[in-house]
Scaffold this motif. Structure first.
Motif, short mmCIF file in Angstrom:
data_model
loop_
_atom_site.label_atom_id
_atom_site.label_comp_id
_atom_site.label_asym_id
_atom_site.label_seq_id
_atom_site.Cartn_x
_atom_site.Cartn_y
_atom_site.Cartn_z
N LYS A 48 0.74 -1.02 -0.35
CA LYS A 48 -0.28 -0.38 -0.28
C LYS A 48 0.75 1.71 -0.05
O LYS A 48 0.78 1.91 -0.26
CB LYS A 48 -1.28 -0.39 0.90
N LEU B 158 -2.47 10.81 0.46
CA LEU B 158 -2.96 11.71 1.47
C LEU B 158 -1.55 12.33 2.08
O LEU B 158 -0.75 11.45 1.75
CB LEU B 158 -3.12 11.73 2.73
N GLY C 145 -8.79 -5.89 5.11
CA GLY C 145 -9.52 -6.23 5.50
C GLY C 145 -9.86 -5.42 6.75
O GLY C 145 -10.29 -5.95 8.42
N MET D 155 -4.63 -0.78 11.36
CA MET D 155 -4.12 0.14 11.04
C MET D 155 -4.98 1.02 12.73
O MET D 155 -5.38 0.08 13.49
CB MET D 155 -5.55 0.72 10.23
N TYR E 59 -4.75 11.31 8.38
CA TYR E 59 -5.86 10.67 9.16
C TYR E 59 -7.01 11.90 8.80
O TYR E 59 -7.39 12.79 9.12
CB TYR E 59 -6.21 10.04 10.49
N LEU E 60 -8.40 11.19 7.98
CA LEU E 60 -9.16 12.31 7.35
C LEU E 60 -10.85 11.71 8.70
O LEU E 60 -11.44 10.92 8.20
CB LEU E 60 -9.39 12.73 5.84
N HIS F 129 -16.05 7.08 2.02
CA HIS F 129 -14.85 6.23 0.94
C HIS F 129 -16.03 5.85 -0.27
O HIS F 129 -16.36 5.71 0.13
CB HIS F 129 -15.06 4.51 2.16
P1 ADP Z 1 -8.22 -2.18 4.19
O1 ADP Z 1 -7.64 -2.33 2.83
O2 ADP Z 1 -7.53 -3.02 5.36
O3 ADP Z 1 -9.38 -2.04 4.07
P2 ADP Z 1 -7.92 0.81 4.26
O4 ADP Z 1 -6.69 1.32 3.52
O5 ADP Z 1 -8.41 0.59 2.54
O6 ADP Z 1 -7.44 -0.26 4.58
O7 ADP Z 1 -9.03 1.63 4.56
C1 ADP Z 1 -10.11 1.20 5.02
C2 ADP Z 1 -11.03 2.79 6.04
O8 ADP Z 1 -9.76 2.68 7.49
C3 ADP Z 1 -11.95 3.36 4.69
O9 ADP Z 1 -12.53 3.27 3.66
C4 ADP Z 1 -11.21 4.29 6.03
O10 ADP Z 1 -12.66 4.18 6.42
C5 ADP Z 1 -10.54 4.03 7.16
N1 ADP Z 1 -9.60 4.95 6.77
C6 ADP Z 1 -8.17 4.35 5.90
N2 ADP Z 1 -6.77 5.26 5.66
C7 ADP Z 1 -7.82 6.98 6.34
C8 ADP Z 1 -7.15 8.15 6.63
N3 ADP Z 1 -6.05 8.42 5.46
N4 ADP Z 1 -8.09 8.77 6.88
C9 ADP Z 1 -10.02 8.43 7.04
N5 ADP Z 1 -9.48 7.31 7.18
C10 ADP Z 1 -8.54 5.97 6.82
#
Ligand code: ADP
Length: 458
Positions: free
Chosen positions: A121, A136, A169, A173, A207-208, A213
């Motif tokens: 990623k 970001l 998944g 995070m 982080y936003l 999404h």
């Molecule tokens: P995964 O691969 O585990 O699904 P993602 O990177 O797609 O992880 O992120 C999953 C969710 O986490 C996003 O839909 C959002 O809700 C939250 N998220 C991830 N990155 C951010 C960010 N930089 N700011 C705010 N929310 C985030």
């Protein structure tokens, strides 16, 4: 149905609803099917739906659905030419795609080197940022030490999110709101990533709060053609995992939707993407940023199918067989609104903890414009070894209120009972009546800000 040659026999290297869904499209296309199953899935509907079914190991996924040698052997012994990996398990494993190629089997997905680049990623962020797609502010690649994390944090500020480069998944995070928590969070995320993904590289990005999404489905063939199938809103999430998805995204300005589609097409071209894929973005009132690319079919693909009339799995098969995309971008029009609710065997009142057990009653809904994708049935034992997705209900309507009304009707019809089994139907019904959701004003924080109340107690 096919004038064009696709494959004679396809092996589906997955289980549950997605395996069944893929088998059904193969059947529609006149393709012979091979299912693989673990001991835990011996009585699954997937086994009954396939022309051949091969036992590949015990219930533990590591020794069955994740065990490449058994899957390759099953493909060879049944004469399969191609392997569809579904989602999860081996679907995003470039090594598996590579092995398939070496074994003269077609892996239905992007080329391994593309999967490797986008599956990291932090590397994907870098590559797509360089291609002119907004990302970001964050670290340049993985962050090797806590001191480096401090330096990046000083530059981008809080809140920030620490993410596993190999994550997925919604796991791996950590959101950091107070700089004093950074060191601890950094070390904890690395340790968690090592256990979950066998890879402890992490990266940082801003982080936003209050973001939606929104993701774009794309299709790309081997001949350089790339199309997008419009966007999906997946903002109803618990703990960064999706619960409700819809297409089109409600209240999204048309020019913004077009911009996201154009970014996804550009990103696919820039990375040599082939197959079906998803470009995921976060969108606020003032900014748009790509967060990741998923190199596989997604759980929520049926909402796109409902509004475009396109069977995305059929397109994956056609692309893997070397055919060109059939539609120009202008032909890919969307009609109406489709919503998907995920019925998970888990307990919203207790942190959405998984709730395995025996289903004594399982009566899915039906009626106008309702699709139910499920492998469950009365007498089905929900295994503890796999993810908790039990069924997906998809409702279509010419407009959003009609789609929501049909979904509410469908959820009310859905009867699921078993000793100790809890499902998400109650919380989904509550959300569908929530003024913020009805206004299309919800963000990814929507559910986490609410106290879960209703649960379906069997
Ligand atoms: P995964 O691969 O585990 O699904 P993602 O990177 O797609 O992880 O992120 C999953 C969710 O986490 C996003 O839909 C959002 O809700 C939250 N998220 C991830 N990155 C951010 C960010 N930089 N700011 C705010 N929310 C985030």
């Amino acid at each position: 149905m096919n004038a064009e040659p696709i494959f004679d026999t396809v092996l589906v290297a997955n289980r549950g609803e997605i395996a069944l869904r893929i088998l059904r499209t193969c059947r529609d296309m006149g393709i012979r099917t091979v299912a693989v199953y673990s001991t835990g899935d011996r009585d699954s509907a997937v086994v009954r739906a396939a022309d051949r079914a091969v036992h590949i190991g015990p219930a533990a996924a590591r020794r069955s659905y994740l065990y490449a040698p058994a899957i390759i052997e099953a493909a060879h012994s049944t004469g399969a030419q191609a392997i569809h990996p579904g989602y999860g398990f081996l679907s995003e494993d470039p090594d598996f795609a590579e092995i398939c190629g070496a074994e003269q089997l077609v892996f239905i997905g992007p080329p391994p080197e593309v999967m490797a680049r986008l599956g990291d990623k932090s590397l994907a962020r870098k590559l797509l940022g360089e291609a002119g797609i907004p990302v970001l502010p964050g670290s340049e690649g993985a962050v090797a030490t806590a001191e480096e994390a401090e330096r990046v944090a000083a530059r981008i500020g809080c809140p920030l999110i620490i993410k596993a480069a190999a994550g997925g998944g919604g796991r791996g995070m950590t959101v950091v709101r107070d700089p004093a928590d950074l060191g601890r969070a950094y070390r904890a995320t690395r340790a968690a990533a090592r256990i979950a993904f066998g890879d402890d590289r992490v990266y940082l990005e801003r982080y936003l709060d209050d973001a939606r999404h929104i993701e774009v489905q794309i299709l790309a063939d081997r001949h350089g053609n790339v199309r997008h199938l419009g966007e999906r809103d997946c903002s109803v999430q618990r703990r960064h995992q999706k619960l409700i998805e819809e297409s089109p995204a409600p209240e999204l300005p048309v020019d913004l939707a077009e911009r996201l589609g154009a970014y996804a097409v550009r990103g696919a071209r820039a990375t040599g993407y082939v197959g079906a894929g998803t470009f995921e973005f976060l969108v606020t009132a003032t900014e748009v940023a790509l967060i990741e690319v998923n190199c596989r079919i997604q759980v929520e693909h049926p909402v796109t199918e409902a509004v475009t009339g396109i069977d995305i799995v059929a397109e994956q098969l056609r692309i893997a067989a070397g055919h060109s995309l059939r539609h120009s971008q202008a032909e890919l029009v969307r009609r109406g609104v489709a919503i998907e609710c995920r019925i998970n065997a888990e307990d919203p009142a207790h942190g959405y903890r998984p709730s395995p057990g025996l289903l004594e009653v399982f009566r899915p809904p039906g009626g106008p414009f309702i699709r139910v994708d499920t492998h469950a049935h009365p007498g089905y034992r929900i295994p503890a070894e796999y993810d908790s997705l039990l069924a997906k209900v998809i409702a279509w309507g010419p407009d959003r209120p009609t789609a929501i009304a049909r979904m509410r009707r469908a959820l009310a019809e859905f009867e699921i009972e078993g000793p100790g089994v809890r499902v998400t139907t109650g919380i989904l019904t509550e959300i569908l009546g929530d003024p913020e959701f009805l206004a299309g004003a919800h963000t990814t924080a929507f559910l986490d800000l609410r106290e879960p109340r209703a649960t379906d107690v069997a």
